[in-house]
Write an enzyme that holds these catalytic residues in place. Sequence first.
Site, PDB file in Angstrom:
ATOM      1  N   GLY A 163      44.149  64.347  -2.930  1.00 36.06           N
ATOM      2  CA  GLY A 163      44.608  62.983  -2.748  1.00 36.06           C
ATOM      3  C   GLY A 163      44.212  62.149  -3.952  1.00 36.06           C
ATOM      4  O   GLY A 163      44.056  62.662  -5.063  1.00 36.06           O
ATOM      5  N   ARG A 164      44.012  60.849  -3.728  1.00 33.54           N
ATOM      6  CA  ARG A 164      43.685  59.955  -4.838  1.00 33.54           C
ATOM      7  C   ARG A 164      42.436  60.404  -5.593  1.00 33.54           C
ATOM      8  O   ARG A 164      42.407  60.469  -6.823  1.00 33.54           O
ATOM      9  CB  ARG A 164      43.453  58.532  -4.312  1.00 33.54           C
ATOM     10  CG  ARG A 164      44.677  57.816  -3.756  1.00 33.54           C
ATOM     11  CD  ARG A 164      44.272  56.399  -3.360  1.00 33.54           C
ATOM     12  NE  ARG A 164      45.357  55.643  -2.746  1.00 33.54           N
ATOM     13  CZ  ARG A 164      45.561  55.560  -1.446  1.00 33.54           C
ATOM     14  NH1 ARG A 164      44.752  56.207  -0.613  1.00 33.54           N
ATOM     15  NH2 ARG A 164      46.564  54.847  -0.960  1.00 33.54           N
ATOM     16  N   ILE A 165      41.365  60.705  -4.833  1.00 32.64           N
ATOM     17  CA  ILE A 165      40.103  61.047  -5.483  1.00 32.64           C
ATOM     18  C   ILE A 165      40.189  62.414  -6.150  1.00 32.64           C
ATOM     19  O   ILE A 165      39.726  62.593  -7.289  1.00 32.64           O
ATOM     20  CB  ILE A 165      38.942  60.991  -4.473  1.00 32.64           C
ATOM     21  CG1 ILE A 165      38.774  59.560  -3.951  1.00 32.64           C
ATOM     22  CG2 ILE A 165      37.643  61.479  -5.106  1.00 32.64           C
ATOM     23  CD1 ILE A 165      37.788  59.416  -2.811  1.00 32.64           C
ATOM     24  N   ARG A 247      32.523  64.127   2.963  1.00 32.28           N
ATOM     25  CA  ARG A 247      31.782  63.966   4.208  1.00 32.28           C
ATOM     26  C   ARG A 247      30.921  65.210   4.423  1.00 32.28           C
ATOM     27  O   ARG A 247      31.388  66.342   4.230  1.00 32.28           O
ATOM     28  CB  ARG A 247      32.719  63.776   5.406  1.00 32.28           C
ATOM     29  CG  ARG A 247      33.387  62.408   5.483  1.00 32.28           C
ATOM     30  CD  ARG A 247      32.391  61.317   5.862  1.00 32.28           C
ATOM     31  NE  ARG A 247      33.026  60.031   6.090  1.00 32.28           N
ATOM     32  CZ  ARG A 247      33.179  59.087   5.177  1.00 32.28           C
ATOM     33  NH1 ARG A 247      32.768  59.292   3.926  1.00 32.28           N
ATOM     34  NH2 ARG A 247      33.753  57.932   5.482  1.00 32.28           N
ATOM     35  N   GLU A 276      23.522  62.092   8.410  1.00 31.17           N
ATOM     36  CA  GLU A 276      23.046  60.893   7.694  1.00 31.17           C
ATOM     37  C   GLU A 276      22.546  59.829   8.670  1.00 31.17           C
ATOM     38  O   GLU A 276      23.140  59.644   9.730  1.00 31.17           O
ATOM     39  CB  GLU A 276      24.187  60.310   6.853  1.00 31.17           C
ATOM     40  CG  GLU A 276      24.604  61.170   5.686  1.00 31.17           C
ATOM     41  CD  GLU A 276      25.650  60.474   4.814  1.00 31.17           C
ATOM     42  OE1 GLU A 276      25.710  59.220   4.778  1.00 31.17           O
ATOM     43  OE2 GLU A 276      26.424  61.186   4.167  1.00 31.17           O
ATOM     44  N   HIS A 294      24.309  58.904  -0.819  1.00 33.78           N
ATOM     45  CA  HIS A 294      25.654  58.399  -0.515  1.00 33.78           C
ATOM     46  C   HIS A 294      26.028  57.253  -1.474  1.00 33.78           C
ATOM     47  O   HIS A 294      26.349  56.139  -1.061  1.00 33.78           O
ATOM     48  CB  HIS A 294      25.750  57.939   0.941  1.00 33.78           C
ATOM     49  CG  HIS A 294      27.150  58.003   1.491  1.00 33.78           C
ATOM     50  ND1 HIS A 294      27.424  58.388   2.772  1.00 33.78           N
ATOM     51  CD2 HIS A 294      28.357  57.721   0.922  1.00 33.78           C
ATOM     52  CE1 HIS A 294      28.729  58.349   2.983  1.00 33.78           C
ATOM     53  NE2 HIS A 294      29.315  57.949   1.865  1.00 33.78           N
ATOM     54  N   GLY A 296      28.586  57.407  -3.765  1.00 33.91           N
ATOM     55  CA  GLY A 296      29.938  57.545  -4.311  1.00 33.91           C
ATOM     56  C   GLY A 296      30.685  56.242  -4.475  1.00 33.91           C
ATOM     57  O   GLY A 296      31.371  56.017  -5.480  1.00 33.91           O
TER      58      GLY A 296
END
Length: 332
Positions: A163-165, A247, A276, A294, A296
């Site tokens: 996808g985008r990432i 995730r 988490e 976390h 990102g």
Amino acid sequence: MPDSSRPKRPRVIVTRQLMPAVEARMAELFDVALSAHDHAFTKDELKAAVADCDVLVPTVTDEIDAEIIGAAGDRLKLIANFGAGVDHIDLGAARAKGIMVANTPGVFTEDTADMTMALILSVPRRLAEGEKLMRSGKWQGWAPSAMLGHRVGGKLLGIVGMGRIGLAVARRARAFGLSIHYHNRRRLPETIEEELGASYHASVDTLLRISDVVTIHCPHTAETHEMVSAARIGAMKPTAYLINTARGEIVDEKALIAALKTGRIAGAGLDVYTHEPAVDPDLLALDNVVLLPHLGSATIEGREASGEKVIANIRAWCDGHRPPDQVLEGWA
């Protein structure tokens, strides 16, 4: 036709502290209850919130399950999530109760891709180990055979989820000389594959078996839960590295720890975890894994942009329109 019955100044409850400019704008536009203490809401606090608002603004730290949605009052009509991922929200329960869900896609793409690339570089070159050595005071100076890692250029990067990432990571990785291979539910257009020099794999198993570095960029759904299983980790190259900024639940964490302990794979770079904010103590004890809290999406620019998207979604809903980033059926 737009729904004119919606409140022009809705009651909005925000579960976590957002950027000051975003909170100030919300206070101008809405009857908003902001988070004073910035702690993750308890289940009881979430139940009280959904019973007392038109719009709830949760984050990834809030588990909006069927029980929470069942406690919602009739006035709750929009969950305007701060963040792109909505795996913490029971979309089916929300849909059944007539509650719209919106998110903030796209705003963290570049930030997460940057962090992913940082991990791709830091794990094979043992940056975390080197930093610990320097702080320990035990460094004895340069030596030809000391702290040897692996070159990144020329390695095969396997991207799970384009996808985008995933695309943003591929563009960065190509500049560092990695060969781009990917698995996705749908194959990319030929023009994009040509631009990236990317090779498609219909099977994630094949991709993991051949990759020198595997990086995860798919959403967490029922289908992707522990998709990177013990068997798939076991089939990876012993010299391979696993990167996860998506995730934690997508990877079988116990199996990953076992593989890292025994040298079944060479290392890992993790920004997300199964439970988490708890992190498995066995992960903390390992030298061949880089652990981040976390980070990102943790940029001022990204968090401000996400807040602005939340506001835009709420304002569109207030005006009787569909939120521009409404999460529709079949998300992910």
